[in-house]
Design an enzyme around this catalytic site. Structure first.
Site, PDB file in Angstrom:
ATOM      1  N   HIS A 421      -1.253  10.814   9.752  1.00 43.66           N
ATOM      2  CA  HIS A 421      -2.423  10.176  10.365  1.00 43.66           C
ATOM      3  C   HIS A 421      -2.323  10.182  11.895  1.00 43.66           C
ATOM      4  O   HIS A 421      -1.593  10.983  12.451  1.00 43.66           O
ATOM      5  CB  HIS A 421      -2.612   8.776   9.786  1.00 43.66           C
ATOM      6  CG  HIS A 421      -2.583   8.766   8.289  1.00 43.66           C
ATOM      7  ND1 HIS A 421      -3.630   9.208   7.508  1.00 43.66           N
ATOM      8  CD2 HIS A 421      -1.584   8.443   7.412  1.00 43.66           C
ATOM      9  CE1 HIS A 421      -3.309   9.125   6.227  1.00 43.66           C
ATOM     10  NE2 HIS A 421      -2.063   8.673   6.136  1.00 43.66           N
ATOM     11  N   GLU A 436      -0.566   2.276   9.229  1.00 44.49           N
ATOM     12  CA  GLU A 436       0.328   3.327   8.761  1.00 44.49           C
ATOM     13  C   GLU A 436       0.622   4.337   9.866  1.00 44.49           C
ATOM     14  O   GLU A 436       1.754   4.802  10.022  1.00 44.49           O
ATOM     15  CB  GLU A 436      -0.300   4.040   7.562  1.00 44.49           C
ATOM     16  CG  GLU A 436       0.578   5.146   6.980  1.00 44.49           C
ATOM     17  CD  GLU A 436      -0.084   5.909   5.856  1.00 44.49           C
ATOM     18  OE1 GLU A 436       0.573   6.813   5.296  1.00 44.49           O
ATOM     19  OE2 GLU A 436      -1.259   5.627   5.541  1.00 44.49           O
ATOM     20  N   HIS A 489       4.826   9.212   5.314  1.00 45.70           N
ATOM     21  CA  HIS A 489       3.682   8.344   5.023  1.00 45.70           C
ATOM     22  C   HIS A 489       4.163   7.016   4.461  1.00 45.70           C
ATOM     23  O   HIS A 489       5.325   6.869   4.058  1.00 45.70           O
ATOM     24  CB  HIS A 489       2.753   9.019   4.003  1.00 45.70           C
ATOM     25  CG  HIS A 489       2.021  10.205   4.541  1.00 45.70           C
ATOM     26  ND1 HIS A 489       0.734  10.139   5.001  1.00 45.70           N
ATOM     27  CD2 HIS A 489       2.427  11.491   4.718  1.00 45.70           C
ATOM     28  CE1 HIS A 489       0.361  11.338   5.435  1.00 45.70           C
ATOM     29  NE2 HIS A 489       1.374  12.180   5.264  1.00 45.70           N
ATOM     30  N   GLU A 551       6.438   9.081   0.621  1.00 43.38           N
ATOM     31  CA  GLU A 551       5.767   7.789   0.799  1.00 43.38           C
ATOM     32  C   GLU A 551       6.867   6.728   0.858  1.00 43.38           C
ATOM     33  O   GLU A 551       7.500   6.408  -0.143  1.00 43.38           O
ATOM     34  CB  GLU A 551       4.818   7.512  -0.365  1.00 43.38           C
ATOM     35  CG  GLU A 551       3.656   8.481  -0.482  1.00 43.38           C
ATOM     36  CD  GLU A 551       2.496   8.156   0.457  1.00 43.38           C
ATOM     37  OE1 GLU A 551       2.638   7.227   1.275  1.00 43.38           O
ATOM     38  OE2 GLU A 551       1.454   8.829   0.358  1.00 43.38           O
TER      39      GLU A 551
END
Length: 588
Positions: A421, A436, A489, A551
């Protein structure tokens, strides 16, 4: 005649005007500096355009205009070219970064606050020891991240954990902070959810949330507001939702924890509150053990001497249920706990050896000996076997396995780190407001420092809060022929009880990298193990290089969010990723 002359003059102006620089529109865009060793300058905004020239690190060019992920630059009079934006740095961004760095690091001198302080070749305990500092020894600070200082001393350069160095030129400020901490009280949140605000006003921005029973350090009171500290958060809360506790012996909990903590660090600071911001009120040494009276956000409250209580970092304690020992280590039996279902127990201490048994998460075994990076353990049937030390947790007085030689496997490897992101894309937003995009960049920077110290060639798909398209992230791996691509992430779920870490791969040639990095990281962080699985994500699906997407926990889970934000978790996550990469290159 006059008409012909006018037309001729107009044509003359238009002709030469085409070759003149566009003035304000170009100058207003500023300039860029090449931030990679070499960058291809192309005839247009795309990889299919012909190569115009090769620019070298440090070269500076004026910006003509920008289009998507490409920047048009002025090469010479009347000649321009295009470069990808992730391989350059805008001059104003560099100045801002340098100014911030200068502001954050006013002090260039620090003093060791403990004896026999280990200095390592890189920012992490996986790096080899290059020297020692004695208490009071002065060093120069060259660089820093949130957990480590890069220093230079009589024996050369190295890295030291920040906790064991005191800044010298910031002495006045630090004394003030220490005084404030010593005079501060400890409080407990009595409301279900308490907003932490930037200022002492109900209309001020919310910077965090605390749940009932959370311990906080109270610094000052203003009207009906307390200035409090918790972990990395410092802000203001309504005083009616916090019950004050003093730090005296009268506040010893009526019911003590059944857990015993044994100190694993050579020297561990005791603080007045459960935070690195709290004042240091004492210290304990390796091998001493204490009853854990309370726990908060990876910190443990202990009675370090009769009638005196304080907080220590929980990640420097080995937990057990045995009787506390405040002297030297009693040499209690070491056990290991399996972290993943289907873990292989092998006949010998290497991955090529035969598998003698498969065990599951939560199984515990006694340790007989340590061989290289492997534990020899006693199985339930009375036989013995070996398990890899980087995929288990340990409990006991024996030292944990120190992964040696990692630098040798990482040197000259090309690694692309992809902090997920950025820019207008926040990613998920945590239960307490964590973005995040900020956390992925924080993890990536810590990992970047470790890999760079090991001699790897490391590229970040973004090194600030900017938006980079998914194809551009993948292109960076292809352009540099990356040996490994890691996309970082943090996860989210509508069910706020969901927690844990998950690893992903798309192509079969990526699975080995995903498995190795994931096992190391989940073992280092002790998050719930959700396993490695197939994932249809662009950055791994379209990637011709060995790539994985990790993740690193659930921001939607309020409790896990607080853990993920902590400095301890960030350091452990970066260390796990680093060790996993070293392990991957060692075995492949």
């Amino acid at each position: 005649m006059t008409k012909k002359f006018s037309l001729l003059l107009l044509s003359f102006i238009l002709f030469f005007g085409a070759f003149l620089p566009q003035g304000k529109s170009s100058a207003a865009s500023g300039s860029i500096i090449i931030s990679s060793e070499t960058v291809n300058v192309r005839g247009g905004p795309g990889l299919s355009y012909p190569l115009v020239k090769v620019a070298n690190r440090g070269e500076k060019y004026s910006i003509v205009k920008e289009k998507d992920d490409w920047i048009e630059i002025q090469l010479s009079f009347g000649k321009t070219g295009w470069v990808v934006n992730w391989l350059v740095t805008k001059e104003n961004e560099q100045k801002t970064a340098n100014a911030a760095s200068s502001s954050e690091s006013k002090s260039t001198v620090a003093i060791a606050n403990t004896d026999q302080l280990r200095v390592r070749s890189g920012p992490g305990t996986s790096f080899r020891i290059v020297g020692f500092l004695n208490k009071g020894q002065e060093v120069s600070v060259l660089d820093q991240n949130e957990n480590w200082y890069k220093i230079t001393s009589t024996f050369g350069e190295g890295w030291v954990a920040k906790e064991f160095l005191d800044s010298r030129t910031g002495q006045t400020e630090n004394k003030s902070a220490a005084t404030s901490s010593k005079e501060s009280n400890t409080g407990v949140v009595n409301g279900d959810t308490l907003n932490v605000r930037k200022e002492s006003s109900s209309s001020s921005t919310i910077i965090g949330k605390l749940t009932k029973g959370t311990n906080v350090t109270i610094y000052t009171k203003q009207n009906k507001w307390y200035e409090i500290g918790f972990g990395n958060i410092r802000g203001w809360v309504s005083s009616e939702f916090v019950d004050i506790q003093s730090g005296s012996a009268e506040d010893k909990p009526a019911e003590s924890s059944s857990f015993i903590g044994t100190v694993t660090a050579n020297s561990l600071s005791i603080r007045s509150g459960a935070s690195l911001n709290a004042g240091i009120i004492g210290s304990v040494t390796k091998g001493q053990s204490f009853t854990i009276l309370d726990e908060s956000n990876n910190w443990a409250k202990i009675e370090y001497k009769t009638g005196s209580f304080g907080w220590v970092a929980g990640w420097y304690l080995d937990k057990s249920t045995e009787k506390p020992n405040t002297g030297t280590s009693s040499g209690k039996e070491t056990t290991i706990t399996i972290l993943q279902d289907g873990t292989n127990i092998r006949k010998q201490a290497n991955v090529q050896s035969d598998v003698v048994q498969r065990v599951n998460e939560g199984d515990t075994f006694s340790v007989i000996s340590v061989k290289n990076d492997w534990y020899e353990i006693k199985l339930k049937n009375g036989k013995t076997g070996f398990v890899a030390g980087w995929i288990v947790s340990t409990n006991g007085s024996a030292p944990r396995i120190e992964k040696s030689g990692a630098e040798g496997y990482l040197k000259n490897k090309t690694i692309v780190l992809d902090p997920g992101h950025g820019g207008g894309d926040n990613g998920t937003t945590g239960a307490n407001g964590t973005l995040e995009k900020e956390l992925t960049l924080r993890t990536a920077r810590l990992l970047f420092d470790k890999l760079t110290a090991a001699g790897a060639d490391v590229y970040l798909t973004r090194n600030n809060d900017s938006y980079v398209t998914l194809p551009s992230r993948v292109s960076l791996a292809a352009i540099n022929r990356a040996d490994a691509f890691i996309s970082l992430h943090y996860d989210s779920n509508l069910d706020r009880s969901v927690r844990g870490m998950t690893g992903y791969y798309y192509h079969s040639y990526q699975k080995s990298l995903a498995d190795t990095i994931y096992s190391s990281t989940v073992g280092q962080t002790n998050l719930k193990n959700r396993g490695v699985r197939f994932g249809d994500f662009h950055v791994i699906r379209e990637n011709s290089q060995k790539a994985t997407l990790i993740e690193l926990g659930y921001l939607s889970n309020p409790e896990e969010e607080m853990t993920l934000k902590s400095g301890a978790f960030q350091e452990n996550a970066a260390s796990g990723l680093y060790d996993g990469l070293a392990r991957f290159f060692k075995e492949n």
